[in-house]
Design a protein around this motif. Structure first.
Motif, PDB file in Angstrom:
ATOM      1  N   ILE A  32       0.888  -1.378  -0.443  1.00  0.00           N
ATOM      2  CA  ILE A  32       0.085  -0.084  -0.280  1.00  0.00           C
ATOM      3  C   ILE A  32       1.011   1.833  -0.119  1.00  0.00           C
ATOM      4  CG2 ILE A  32      -1.681   1.914   1.489  1.00  0.00           C
ATOM      5  CD1 ILE A  32      -3.096  -1.526   2.456  1.00  0.00           C
ATOM      6  N   LEU A  33       2.172   1.309   0.418  1.00  0.00           N
ATOM      7  CA  LEU A  33       2.577   2.354   0.396  1.00  0.00           C
ATOM      8  C   LEU A  33       3.469   3.079  -0.398  1.00  0.00           C
ATOM      9  CD1 LEU A  33       4.610   2.796   5.148  1.00  0.00           C
ATOM     10  CD2 LEU A  33       2.167   3.972   3.213  1.00  0.00           C
ATOM     11  N   TYR A  34       4.179   1.114  -0.636  1.00  0.00           N
ATOM     12  CA  TYR A  34       5.206   1.971  -2.159  1.00  0.00           C
ATOM     13  C   TYR A  34       4.117   2.404  -3.128  1.00  0.00           C
ATOM     14  CZ  TYR A  34       8.530   0.520  -5.385  1.00  0.00           C
ATOM     15  OH  TYR A  34       9.948   0.536  -6.749  1.00  0.00           O
ATOM     16  N   LYS A  35       2.747   2.386  -3.633  1.00  0.00           N
ATOM     17  CA  LYS A  35       1.760   2.542  -4.029  1.00  0.00           C
ATOM     18  C   LYS A  35       1.825   3.893  -4.046  1.00  0.00           C
ATOM     19  CE  LYS A  35      -0.324  -1.374  -5.951  1.00  0.00           C
ATOM     20  NZ  LYS A  35      -0.218  -0.805  -7.377  1.00  0.00           N
ATOM     21  N   GLU A  36       1.412   4.791  -2.309  1.00  0.00           N
ATOM     22  CA  GLU A  36       0.934   5.952  -2.450  1.00  0.00           C
ATOM     23  C   GLU A  36       2.158   6.636  -2.171  1.00  0.00           C
ATOM     24  OE1 GLU A  36      -3.059   4.579   0.230  1.00  0.00           O
ATOM     25  OE2 GLU A  36      -1.122   5.392   1.306  1.00  0.00           O
ATOM     26  N   ILE A  37       3.644   6.006  -1.755  1.00  0.00           N
ATOM     27  CA  ILE A  37       4.513   7.090  -1.645  1.00  0.00           C
ATOM     28  C   ILE A  37       5.803   7.131  -3.175  1.00  0.00           C
ATOM     29  CG2 ILE A  37       7.039   7.695  -0.442  1.00  0.00           C
ATOM     30  CD1 ILE A  37       5.307   6.406   1.668  1.00  0.00           C
ATOM     31  N   ILE A  38       5.972   5.881  -4.014  1.00  0.00           N
ATOM     32  CA  ILE A  38       6.705   5.501  -4.969  1.00  0.00           C
ATOM     33  C   ILE A  38       6.058   5.895  -6.585  1.00  0.00           C
ATOM     34  CG2 ILE A  38       8.311   4.139  -5.899  1.00  0.00           C
ATOM     35  CD1 ILE A  38       9.206   5.300  -3.427  1.00  0.00           C
ATOM     36  N   LEU A  39       4.864   5.391  -6.373  1.00  0.00           N
ATOM     37  CA  LEU A  39       4.584   4.909  -7.815  1.00  0.00           C
ATOM     38  C   LEU A  39       3.221   6.262  -7.574  1.00  0.00           C
ATOM     39  CD1 LEU A  39       3.448   1.201  -7.933  1.00  0.00           C
ATOM     40  CD2 LEU A  39       5.249   2.033  -8.624  1.00  0.00           C
ATOM     41  N   LYS A  40       2.035   6.779  -7.092  1.00  0.00           N
ATOM     42  CA  LYS A  40       2.070   7.354  -7.404  1.00  0.00           C
ATOM     43  C   LYS A  40       0.416   8.027  -7.944  1.00  0.00           C
ATOM     44  CE  LYS A  40       4.329  10.752  -5.712  1.00  0.00           C
ATOM     45  NZ  LYS A  40       5.573  11.785  -5.070  1.00  0.00           N
ATOM     46  N   GLY A  41       0.679   6.453  -9.283  1.00  0.00           N
ATOM     47  CA  GLY A  41      -0.349   7.633 -10.332  1.00  0.00           C
ATOM     48  C   GLY A  41      -1.293   7.129  -9.674  1.00  0.00           C
ATOM     49  N   LYS A  42      -2.616   7.666 -10.895  1.00  0.00           N
ATOM     50  CA  LYS A  42      -4.070   7.470 -10.425  1.00  0.00           C
ATOM     51  C   LYS A  42      -4.051   6.111 -10.262  1.00  0.00           C
ATOM     52  CE  LYS A  42      -8.311   8.707 -12.790  1.00  0.00           C
ATOM     53  NZ  LYS A  42      -8.525   6.925 -13.085  1.00  0.00           N
ATOM     54  N   LYS A  43      -4.193   5.012 -11.289  1.00  0.00           N
ATOM     55  CA  LYS A  43      -4.027   3.751 -11.213  1.00  0.00           C
ATOM     56  C   LYS A  43      -3.717   3.100  -9.420  1.00  0.00           C
ATOM     57  CE  LYS A  43      -2.029   0.883 -14.004  1.00  0.00           C
ATOM     58  NZ  LYS A  43      -1.468   0.750 -15.017  1.00  0.00           N
ATOM     59  N   ASP A  44      -2.488   3.214  -9.437  1.00  0.00           N
ATOM     60  CA  ASP A  44      -1.958   2.834  -7.904  1.00  0.00           C
ATOM     61  C   ASP A  44      -2.757   3.534  -6.803  1.00  0.00           C
ATOM     62  OD1 ASP A  44       0.852   1.800  -9.607  1.00  0.00           O
ATOM     63  OD2 ASP A  44       1.163   4.047  -9.497  1.00  0.00           O
ATOM     64  N   MET A  45      -3.046   4.621  -6.790  1.00  0.00           N
ATOM     65  CA  MET A  45      -4.068   5.076  -5.950  1.00  0.00           C
ATOM     66  C   MET A  45      -5.363   4.044  -5.311  1.00  0.00           C
ATOM     67  SD  MET A  45      -1.835   7.387  -4.482  1.00  0.00           S
ATOM     68  CE  MET A  45      -2.243   7.956  -3.088  1.00  0.00           C
ATOM     69  N   GLU A  46      -5.472   3.624  -6.746  1.00  0.00           N
ATOM     70  CA  GLU A  46      -7.188   3.317  -6.604  1.00  0.00           C
ATOM     71  C   GLU A  46      -6.790   2.019  -6.254  1.00  0.00           C
ATOM     72  OE1 GLU A  46      -9.160   5.877  -9.982  1.00  0.00           O
ATOM     73  OE2 GLU A  46      -8.019   3.187 -10.582  1.00  0.00           O
TER      74      GLU A  46
ATOM     75  N   TYR B 197       7.346   0.472   7.907  1.00  0.00           N
ATOM     76  CA  TYR B 197       7.796   0.168   6.515  1.00  0.00           C
ATOM     77  C   TYR B 197       8.680   1.132   5.252  1.00  0.00           C
ATOM     78  CZ  TYR B 197       5.966  -4.468   7.225  1.00  0.00           C
ATOM     79  OH  TYR B 197       5.575  -5.786   7.120  1.00  0.00           O
ATOM     80  N   GLU B 198       7.703   2.168   6.133  1.00  0.00           N
ATOM     81  CA  GLU B 198       7.315   4.378   5.334  1.00  0.00           C
ATOM     82  C   GLU B 198       9.197   5.060   5.346  1.00  0.00           C
ATOM     83  OE1 GLU B 198       4.883   6.777   6.446  1.00  0.00           O
ATOM     84  OE2 GLU B 198       5.604   8.260   5.647  1.00  0.00           O
ATOM     85  N   PRO B 199      10.138   4.382   6.458  1.00  0.00           N
ATOM     86  CA  PRO B 199      11.292   4.722   6.112  1.00  0.00           C
ATOM     87  C   PRO B 199      12.443   4.089   5.017  1.00  0.00           C
ATOM     88  CG  PRO B 199      11.125   4.257   8.682  1.00  0.00           C
ATOM     89  CD  PRO B 199       9.993   4.489   7.988  1.00  0.00           C
ATOM     90  N   ILE B 200      11.790   2.522   5.150  1.00  0.00           N
ATOM     91  CA  ILE B 200      12.625   2.219   4.275  1.00  0.00           C
ATOM     92  C   ILE B 200      11.987   1.852   2.509  1.00  0.00           C
ATOM     93  CG2 ILE B 200      12.692  -0.482   3.449  1.00  0.00           C
ATOM     94  CD1 ILE B 200      11.380  -0.983   6.359  1.00  0.00           C
ATOM     95  N   ILE B 201      10.626   2.691   2.734  1.00  0.00           N
ATOM     96  CA  ILE B 201       9.972   3.413   1.426  1.00  0.00           C
ATOM     97  C   ILE B 201      10.508   4.367   0.708  1.00  0.00           C
ATOM     98  CG2 ILE B 201       7.901   3.845   0.467  1.00  0.00           C
ATOM     99  CD1 ILE B 201       6.426   0.592   1.995  1.00  0.00           C
ATOM    100  N   ARG B 202      10.510   5.544   1.876  1.00  0.00           N
ATOM    101  CA  ARG B 202      11.037   6.472   1.428  1.00  0.00           C
ATOM    102  C   ARG B 202      12.566   6.145   1.051  1.00  0.00           C
ATOM    103  NH1 ARG B 202       7.850  10.406   1.664  1.00  0.00           N
ATOM    104  NH2 ARG B 202       6.522  10.043   2.628  1.00  0.00           N
ATOM    105  N   SER B 203      13.425   5.907   1.285  1.00  0.00           N
ATOM    106  CA  SER B 203      14.649   5.150   0.912  1.00  0.00           C
ATOM    107  C   SER B 203      15.444   5.226   0.112  1.00  0.00           C
ATOM    108  CB  SER B 203      15.179   4.373   2.578  1.00  0.00           C
ATOM    109  OG  SER B 203      15.133   3.329   1.824  1.00  0.00           O
ATOM    110  N   GLU B 204      13.763   4.258  -0.634  1.00  0.00           N
ATOM    111  CA  GLU B 204      14.216   4.095  -2.591  1.00  0.00           C
ATOM    112  C   GLU B 204      14.023   6.237  -2.698  1.00  0.00           C
ATOM    113  OE1 GLU B 204      13.191   0.801  -3.939  1.00  0.00           O
ATOM    114  OE2 GLU B 204      12.029   1.740  -5.003  1.00  0.00           O
ATOM    115  N   LEU B 205      13.240   7.097  -2.409  1.00  0.00           N
ATOM    116  CA  LEU B 205      13.355   8.108  -3.320  1.00  0.00           C
ATOM    117  C   LEU B 205      14.751   8.374  -3.149  1.00  0.00           C
ATOM    118  CD1 LEU B 205      10.505   9.418  -1.944  1.00  0.00           C
ATOM    119  CD2 LEU B 205      10.135   8.598  -3.922  1.00  0.00           C
ATOM    120  N   LYS B 206      15.630   8.648  -2.222  1.00  0.00           N
ATOM    121  CA  LYS B 206      17.243   9.312  -2.228  1.00  0.00           C
ATOM    122  C   LYS B 206      18.042   9.263  -2.699  1.00  0.00           C
ATOM    123  CE  LYS B 206      16.561   9.588   2.813  1.00  0.00           C
ATOM    124  NZ  LYS B 206      16.748   8.612   4.236  1.00  0.00           N
TER     125      LYS B 206
END
Lengths: 200, 66
Positions: free
Chosen positions: A156-170, A191-200
């Motif tokens: 869920i968080l990966y879709k909301e934080i990394i992918l963020k497309g319309k389809k992903d949010m749905e 899990y949130e900090p682990i996922i956010r580390s992918e943005l760095k």
């Protein structure tokens, strides 16, 4: 509510989705039966949502696989070819292996078909988020088809934080709602900090 | 529940599905219908041609998938 009517039940940590198999499931199952002989895997992204009830079309099913040696990949490639799968990227396993080695996806579809396709997404230890979800699989089962997915909160968080497309949010909203009784707030926090580390 | 946005509908449907798995029958029909349409379209486009894979790869390059 009677368990037999529910969309899913939990049995020994496995999520049992109470529905019949679709043609898409059978396609994925056939591919996984071959892949599992050669490599470990984790199904990620759209198919996780669709398998659990999201009603939308898809063209590809994403599967994480650890980067593997050339010989191992060649055996997998040949096994898939012998079982009527063809590879978008080429007919030579050694040539296609260049993609795997460089951590680029490769796709396979059934003979004389283009869609749906299975997208093998190779990763190594430098990919922290992928390594984490891969090493924390959750089992899901539909009839006799059992497969591994990431922890629901991670997906869920990966879709909301990394992918963020319309389809992903749905997809994320579907998973949050459908699994509201079993998802855990503390897991989101973990899990949130682990996922956010992918943005760095 | 007032349904205004697409996300509201997704949430509404997920709630129904959670309580009543007969809603999966509808989902199965929609997913299989999409698969069959896609399969039939691409078969018409490429299978009658001699070299399916080469033509399919040309198409996939054209749409940026490879």
């Amino acid at each position: 509510m009677q368990d037999s009517k529910k969309g899913y039940v939990i049995e020994k940590d496995t999520i049992i989705i109470q529905r019949d198999l679709t043609e898409l499931d059978l396609f994925v199952k056939k591919f996984l039966n071959i892949l599992k002989k050669h490599a470990d895997y984790l199904i990620i992204s759209g198919f996780v949502s669709i398998a659990t009830g999201r009603t939308r079309g898809t063209e590809d099913v994403d599967i994480l696989v650890p980067v593997m040696h050339k010989e191992k990949f060649s055996k997998l490639f040949n096994d898939l070819s012998q079982n009527d799968f063809w590879c978008y990227q080429g007919d030579s396993p050694l040539r296609v292996y260049e993609n795997i080695k460089n951590l680029n996806s490769v796709r396979f579809a059934k003979k004389n078909e283009i869609f749906p396709n299975m997208e093998l997404v190779p990763f190594d230890q430098t990919k922290k988020a992928k390594s984490f979800e891969f090493s924390h699989p959750r089992k899901i089962k539909i009839k006799d088809f059992e497969f591994k997915i990431p922890p629901l909160e991670f997906e869920i968080l990966y879709k909301e934080i990394i992918l963020k497309g319309k389809k992903d949010m749905e997809d994320a909203r579907h998973l949050r709602t459908f699994f509201s009784e079993i998802i855990k707030k503390e897991k989101f926090n973990e899990y949130e900090p682990i996922i956010r580390s992918e943005l760095k | 529940m007032s349904l205004k946005t697409r996300l509201d509908y997704i949430e509404f449907y997920a709630c129904k599905l959670k309580k009543d798995n007969s809603f999966f029958n509808q989902q199965k029909m929609l997913i299989e219908s999409q698969l069959q349409s896609s399969s039939s379209l691409f078969k018409k486009m490429f299978v009658s041609q001699r070299n399916f894979k080469n033509n399919a790869r040309k198409y996939l390059k054209g749409i940026g998938l490879i």
